[in-house]
Design a protein around this motif. Structure first.
Motif, PDB file in Angstrom:
ATOM      1  N   HIS A   2      85.867  42.149   0.770  1.00  0.00           N
ATOM      2  CA  HIS A   2      87.223  41.878   0.304  1.00  0.00           C
ATOM      3  C   HIS A   2      88.075  41.399   1.469  1.00  0.00           C
ATOM      4  N   TYR A  25      93.640  45.767   1.070  1.00  0.00           N
ATOM      5  CA  TYR A  25      92.935  44.537   0.706  1.00  0.00           C
ATOM      6  C   TYR A  25      93.759  43.727  -0.272  1.00  0.00           C
ATOM      7  N   THR A  27      92.795  42.275  -2.859  1.00  0.00           N
ATOM      8  CA  THR A  27      92.469  42.552  -4.262  1.00  0.00           C
ATOM      9  C   THR A  27      93.235  43.761  -4.786  1.00  0.00           C
TER      10      THR A  27
ATOM     11  N   LYS B 187      84.242  33.683  -3.544  1.00  0.00           N
ATOM     12  CA  LYS B 187      84.501  33.909  -4.973  1.00  0.00           C
ATOM     13  C   LYS B 187      83.784  32.847  -5.808  1.00  0.00           C
TER      14      LYS B 187
END
Lengths: 287, 313
Positions: A2, A25, A27, B187
């Motif tokens: 991440h 992070y 995310t 990703k």
């Protein structure tokens, strides 16, 4: 893996603030959470995690074709450059004093204004002069010659003069070249900030010339120079990308001493700068 | 260090998490470091339940233990050698670019580094039918140049279009954008992009913009982490270009005061697995490649290549 928040372009104290409320992070970031929104503005967050768009080589080729090139008035030079001065890139002209660097710049400032149908861009230019070398009478001579050429070319090919009733004349050419005189590197950086306003108002600027990039930088500390040059190049190229103009630098020569004690001439400002620019053209006088 | 979320465990409901946040327990680490009894008081969960959550979180967040043999087999299965398509370079590298490695190409300005990168981008997309990512930091990527290389091989137009649309380009300006790019590429690979090669044409423009070395090293460290992670875990090869500068010290009275310096500082020296130096030779259009650092190949192996408009060969 991440992405950690510490990898974003944030000052250290902001990163720490976010970490103390448990954000480590990207995310984890949740824009709807109050604690998060109180630490950082949502619009700023989007800028921070922004990734430039991916384009394929084909897209880039198409863009290159659309944006075109600026003609240099010399067929051979155009061919060597692959069609002319490319838009969006930094092209440098270097050489001894009096070998025609400024003259090339003047030609480009005029040529970029040619109408689209004869290879021009119908654009305007910005001329940043750092060494007081802007001789407007020389520019006028070049413009006059170019207009005469243009008119005879038009007559030869029997193109009706009615459609664009001569926008292209010496006066308009002189009007469409914006001149900025600069004395130091600080003023140079300030000029870029000004330029952004101009560019936003007027979308037709297709050429930015810095006549002698080396003159203002000679006044700076040697250590700062690389950083300053890289920033200047970067700022200009970001603008050039957005507003589609070509960038021209001129540079002078300096002497280097090799181990064999034989000095030779080389363009100023060193290798790391040489690495940064896209195209270098070295001019020299023939006997 | 991940933040506590309801998805992590069925007992960690929204309500429980809000109680924990109220007591400044935000992350998994915070949770594990707090006494179980204290968590009991905060959340009204039973001691046993919290023990279960702890076990689950530790299991989920700790490093995976892998059997050496399995790891080896996995590596053999997934590692590939990507031929560069340049005959002499492939011979020098004993087949091509080995995935999981970082290749650095360095040289003086205008010595063919970009041409090397463009040629490889073109060859790999052409021969392997795969995508290549090209991260461009100073607008040196040129569609025209790629087209000229493909034209030289007299390929049909639809094939050229196909090849060119598989070279993915990101034009970036700052080092932070570089990091964001690499994470977004990760990703994309997770979402199904087939990718074995990432080319970064020129790092120095990103790191020479500021002189604050502490900040620069911090970002470079982040960059190296994600680059190594991608190279190892996703079995990618990286090609990175770096510049060499010549420094003249002294004056007429001193001899041998020339030093060649590799860009990006000392820390960077240990990052690349392979460092290839490219240098112009006496002959026109001929360039010498030389391996200056490698953990697999003998040092000093070299070859000569030709560079012109139709690429490097």
């Amino acid at each position: 893996m991440h992405q950690p928040i510490s990898s974003l372009n944030l000052p250290d104290f902001k990163i720490q603030e976010l970490q103390t409320v448990g954000y480590h992070y990207c995310t984890d970031a949740n824009k709807s959470e109050k604690k998060f929104a109180s630490k950082i503005q949502i619009s700023q967050w989007d800028d921070l995690v922004h990734t430039p768009k991916t384009r394929s080589a084909l897209d880039i080729y198409q863009e290159e074709c659309v944006s075109g090139t600026i003609l240099t008035s010399s067929k051979e030079l155009d061919e060597a450059l692959g069609g002319g001065i490319p838009v969006g890139l930094i092209t440098e002209f270097c050489g001894e004093p009096g070998c025609g660097k400024t003259q090339v710049c003047f030609h480009l400032c005029v040529n970029v204004q040619l109408p689209l149908w004869c290879g021009g861009m119908a654009g305007q230019s910005i001329y940043i002069s750092t060494n007081k070398g802007f001789a407007s009478h020389r520019l006028r001579e070049i413009a006059t010659a170019c207009v005469n050429n243009y008119l005879s070319f038009k007559a030869k090919h029997c193109i009706l003069a009615t459609s664009n009733n001569d926008e292209f004349c010496v006066q308009s050419i002189m009007r469409n070249i914006r001149y900025i005189g600069i004395n130091s590197h600080v003023e140079l950086v300030a000029a870029f900030k000004c330029m952004r306003h101009w560019l936003q108002e007027n979308l037709m600027i297709r050429l930015v010339v810095i006549d002698s990039i080396s003159a203002p930088l000679k006044k700076t500390e040697f250590k700062e120079r690389t950083q300053m040059l890289y920033n200047i190049c970067n700022d200009l190229q970001i603008l050039a990308q957005q507003f589609k103009f070509a960038i021209i630098f001129t540079n002078d020569m300096t002497t280097r001493i090799t181990s064999a004690n034989s000095p030779y001439h080389t363009p100023s400002l060193g290798d790391s700068y040489y690495h940064r620019i896209n195209v270098r053209v070295q001019l020299s006088k023939k006997d | 260090m991940a933040r506590l979320k309801p998805e992590m465990h069925p007992l960690l409901t929204e309500e429980v998490i809000n109680f924990l946040f109220g007591k400044n327990i935000y992350t998994v680490v915070n949770f594990l470091q707090t006494e179980i009894k204290q968590i009991c008081c905060i959340t009204n969960l039973a001691y046993k339940e919290i023990l279960g959550i702890r076990k689950h979180l530790i299991h989920k967040n700790s490093a995976v233990v892998r059997n050496g043999l399995d790891y080896y087999k996995e590596m053999i299965r997934a590692t590939a050698i990507i031929p560069t398509g340049i005959q002499n370079v492939d011979a020098m590298l004993e087949g091509g670019l080995l995935t999981g490695n970082i290749y650095e190409i360095c040289g003086l300005p205008s010595n063919g580094k970009t041409q090397f990168c463009l040629t490889i981008a073109k060859n790999v997309t052409q021969k392997l039918q795969q995508h290549v990512y090209y991260i461009d930091t100073k607008r040196d990527f040129s569609g025209r140049k790629i087209l000229r290389m493909l034209d030289a091989e007299k390929l049909p137009a639809d094939q050229i279009g196909n090849i060119m649309s598989r070279i993915l380009v990101k034009q970036i300006n700052t080092k932070y954008e570089l990091l964001n790019c690499l994470y977004s590429i990760q990703k994309e690979i997770d979402e199904g992009l087939t990718l074995r090669l990432i080319i970064i044409d020129s790092l120095p423009p990103l790191f020479y913009q500021t002189e604050e070395s502490a900040k620069n090293y911090g970002v470079m460290n982040q960059f190296v982490n994600i680059m190594r992670f991608l190279a190892r875990e996703y079995h990618l090869a990286f090609i990175v270009t770096n510049c060499i500068t010549i420094w003249y010290e002294g004056d007429f009275s001193m001899e041998k005061a020339i030093t060649e310096k590799l860009g990006l500082g000392r820390y960077w020296l240990s990052i690349a697995n392979f460092r290839i130096m490219i240098k112009q030779t006496q002959e026109i259009c001929k360039y010498g490649l030389n391996i200056v650092k490698s953990n697999k190949l003998p040092k000093g192996v070299n070859c000569t290549v030709n560079i012109n408009d139709s690429g490097m060969f």
